[in-house]
Design a protein around this motif. Structure first.
Motif, PDB file in Angstrom:
ATOM      1  N   ARG A  56      -0.577  12.010  40.326  1.00  0.00           N
ATOM      2  CA  ARG A  56       0.641  11.253  40.016  1.00  0.00           C
ATOM      3  C   ARG A  56       1.815  12.175  39.730  1.00  0.00           C
ATOM      4  O   ARG A  56       2.967  11.765  39.772  1.00  0.00           O
ATOM      5  CB  ARG A  56       0.413  10.355  38.794  1.00  0.00           C
ATOM      6  CG  ARG A  56      -0.655   9.303  38.986  1.00  0.00           C
ATOM      7  CD  ARG A  56      -0.975   8.636  37.679  1.00  0.00           C
ATOM      8  NE  ARG A  56      -1.507   9.629  36.742  1.00  0.00           N
ATOM      9  CZ  ARG A  56      -1.761   9.396  35.462  1.00  0.00           C
ATOM     10  NH1 ARG A  56      -1.524   8.216  34.935  1.00  0.00           N
ATOM     11  NH2 ARG A  56      -2.244  10.335  34.690  1.00  0.00           N
ATOM     12  N   VAL A  57       1.521  13.424  39.426  1.00  0.00           N
ATOM     13  CA  VAL A  57       2.538  14.396  39.009  1.00  0.00           C
ATOM     14  C   VAL A  57       2.943  15.281  40.180  1.00  0.00           C
ATOM     15  O   VAL A  57       2.104  15.786  40.902  1.00  0.00           O
ATOM     16  CB  VAL A  57       1.984  15.275  37.857  1.00  0.00           C
ATOM     17  CG1 VAL A  57       2.985  16.353  37.468  1.00  0.00           C
ATOM     18  CG2 VAL A  57       1.610  14.413  36.662  1.00  0.00           C
ATOM     19  N   LYS A  58       4.251  15.453  40.350  1.00  0.00           N
ATOM     20  CA  LYS A  58       4.797  16.409  41.320  1.00  0.00           C
ATOM     21  C   LYS A  58       5.255  17.628  40.544  1.00  0.00           C
ATOM     22  O   LYS A  58       5.863  17.519  39.479  1.00  0.00           O
ATOM     23  CB  LYS A  58       6.001  15.824  42.066  1.00  0.00           C
ATOM     24  CG  LYS A  58       5.678  14.703  42.992  1.00  0.00           C
ATOM     25  CD  LYS A  58       5.365  15.267  44.337  1.00  0.00           C
ATOM     26  CE  LYS A  58       5.287  14.122  45.339  1.00  0.00           C
ATOM     27  NZ  LYS A  58       4.596  14.518  46.523  1.00  0.00           N
ATOM     28  N   ARG A  59       4.969  18.810  41.088  1.00  0.00           N
ATOM     29  CA  ARG A  59       5.397  20.052  40.472  1.00  0.00           C
ATOM     30  C   ARG A  59       6.437  20.722  41.350  1.00  0.00           C
ATOM     31  O   ARG A  59       6.418  20.592  42.564  1.00  0.00           O
ATOM     32  CB  ARG A  59       4.211  20.980  40.228  1.00  0.00           C
ATOM     33  CG  ARG A  59       3.195  20.340  39.282  1.00  0.00           C
ATOM     34  CD  ARG A  59       2.274  21.319  38.638  1.00  0.00           C
ATOM     35  NE  ARG A  59       2.897  22.220  37.695  1.00  0.00           N
ATOM     36  CZ  ARG A  59       3.232  21.924  36.435  1.00  0.00           C
ATOM     37  NH1 ARG A  59       3.046  20.718  35.984  1.00  0.00           N
ATOM     38  NH2 ARG A  59       3.769  22.823  35.659  1.00  0.00           N
ATOM     39  N   ILE A  60       7.348  21.445  40.717  1.00  0.00           N
ATOM     40  CA  ILE A  60       8.413  22.170  41.400  1.00  0.00           C
ATOM     41  C   ILE A  60       8.052  23.648  41.389  1.00  0.00           C
ATOM     42  O   ILE A  60       7.687  24.199  40.341  1.00  0.00           O
ATOM     43  CB  ILE A  60       9.762  21.972  40.685  1.00  0.00           C
ATOM     44  CG1 ILE A  60      10.090  20.493  40.538  1.00  0.00           C
ATOM     45  CG2 ILE A  60      10.873  22.714  41.423  1.00  0.00           C
ATOM     46  CD1 ILE A  60      11.263  20.221  39.616  1.00  0.00           C
ATOM     47  N   PHE A  61       8.163  24.295  42.549  1.00  0.00           N
ATOM     48  CA  PHE A  61       7.888  25.714  42.692  1.00  0.00           C
ATOM     49  C   PHE A  61       9.068  26.387  43.371  1.00  0.00           C
ATOM     50  O   PHE A  61       9.770  25.755  44.163  1.00  0.00           O
ATOM     51  CB  PHE A  61       6.649  25.951  43.574  1.00  0.00           C
ATOM     52  CG  PHE A  61       5.377  25.443  42.981  1.00  0.00           C
ATOM     53  CD1 PHE A  61       4.562  26.288  42.237  1.00  0.00           C
ATOM     54  CD2 PHE A  61       4.976  24.134  43.176  1.00  0.00           C
ATOM     55  CE1 PHE A  61       3.373  25.827  41.698  1.00  0.00           C
ATOM     56  CE2 PHE A  61       3.791  23.667  42.639  1.00  0.00           C
ATOM     57  CZ  PHE A  61       2.987  24.515  41.901  1.00  0.00           C
ATOM     58  N   LEU A  62       9.250  27.681  43.115  1.00  0.00           N
ATOM     59  CA  LEU A  62      10.246  28.462  43.838  1.00  0.00           C
ATOM     60  C   LEU A  62       9.704  28.814  45.213  1.00  0.00           C
ATOM     61  O   LEU A  62       8.533  29.157  45.360  1.00  0.00           O
ATOM     62  CB  LEU A  62      10.556  29.762  43.103  1.00  0.00           C
ATOM     63  CG  LEU A  62      11.497  29.694  41.913  1.00  0.00           C
ATOM     64  CD1 LEU A  62      11.607  31.056  41.260  1.00  0.00           C
ATOM     65  CD2 LEU A  62      12.853  29.195  42.315  1.00  0.00           C
ATOM     66  N   SER A  63      10.565  28.732  46.202  1.00  0.00           N
ATOM     67  CA  SER A  63      10.215  29.218  47.529  1.00  0.00           C
ATOM     68  C   SER A  63      10.369  30.719  47.546  1.00  0.00           C
ATOM     69  O   SER A  63      10.976  31.306  46.645  1.00  0.00           O
ATOM     70  CB  SER A  63      11.140  28.597  48.582  1.00  0.00           C
ATOM     71  OG  SER A  63      11.011  27.203  48.593  1.00  0.00           O
ATOM     72  N   ASN A  64       9.890  31.357  48.569  1.00  0.00           N
ATOM     73  CA  ASN A  64      10.004  32.815  48.666  1.00  0.00           C
ATOM     74  C   ASN A  64      11.309  33.261  49.296  1.00  0.00           C
ATOM     75  O   ASN A  64      11.544  34.436  49.436  1.00  0.00           O
ATOM     76  CB  ASN A  64       8.833  33.378  49.474  1.00  0.00           C
ATOM     77  CG  ASN A  64       7.524  33.211  48.746  1.00  0.00           C
ATOM     78  OD1 ASN A  64       7.494  33.222  47.530  1.00  0.00           O
ATOM     79  ND2 ASN A  64       6.453  33.034  49.490  1.00  0.00           N
ATOM     80  N   GLY A  65      12.147  32.324  49.676  1.00  0.00           N
ATOM     81  CA  GLY A  65      13.396  32.661  50.348  1.00  0.00           C
ATOM     82  C   GLY A  65      14.480  33.136  49.406  1.00  0.00           C
ATOM     83  O   GLY A  65      14.218  33.595  48.290  1.00  0.00           O
ATOM     84  N   ASP A  66      15.728  32.981  49.832  1.00  0.00           N
ATOM     85  CA  ASP A  66      16.900  33.395  49.064  1.00  0.00           C
ATOM     86  C   ASP A  66      17.014  32.554  47.813  1.00  0.00           C
ATOM     87  O   ASP A  66      17.124  31.341  47.882  1.00  0.00           O
ATOM     88  CB  ASP A  66      18.151  33.241  49.940  1.00  0.00           C
ATOM     89  CG  ASP A  66      19.413  33.681  49.240  1.00  0.00           C
ATOM     90  OD1 ASP A  66      19.322  34.299  48.163  1.00  0.00           O
ATOM     91  OD2 ASP A  66      20.490  33.408  49.777  1.00  0.00           O
TER      92      ASP A  66
END
Length: 73
Positions: A56-66
């Motif tokens: 039910r939970v969405k997590r936010i992650f950093l991409s490896n881009g700019d």
């Protein structure tokens, strides 16, 4: 500090945040938060993924881009 910078710095420190954690931390309205998330996601700065322990939970992650905030503005 801009909300974009706050979320990027926090993600660099913590690795990931749930949507709820990020909304609480940034103290934005629901609509304002999702506008920010979509902008960062469309710019390739972050991505969303289901939490492996709670679908039910969405997590936010950093991409490896700019990761520069000026790239998002």
């Amino acid at each position: 500090m801009k909300p974009e910078a706050k979320i990027i710095l926090t993600l660099k420190q913590k690795g990931s945040l749930s949507i709820k954690e990020a909304m609480t931390f940034l103290d934005l309205s629901y609509r304002g938060f999702y506008i920010l998330v979509r902008k960062l996601e469309n710019s390739g700065v972050i991505y969303l993924k289901d939490d492996p322990h709670d679908k039910r939970v969405k997590r936010i992650f950093l991409s490896n881009g700019d990761l520069s905030v000026s790239h998002v503005s």
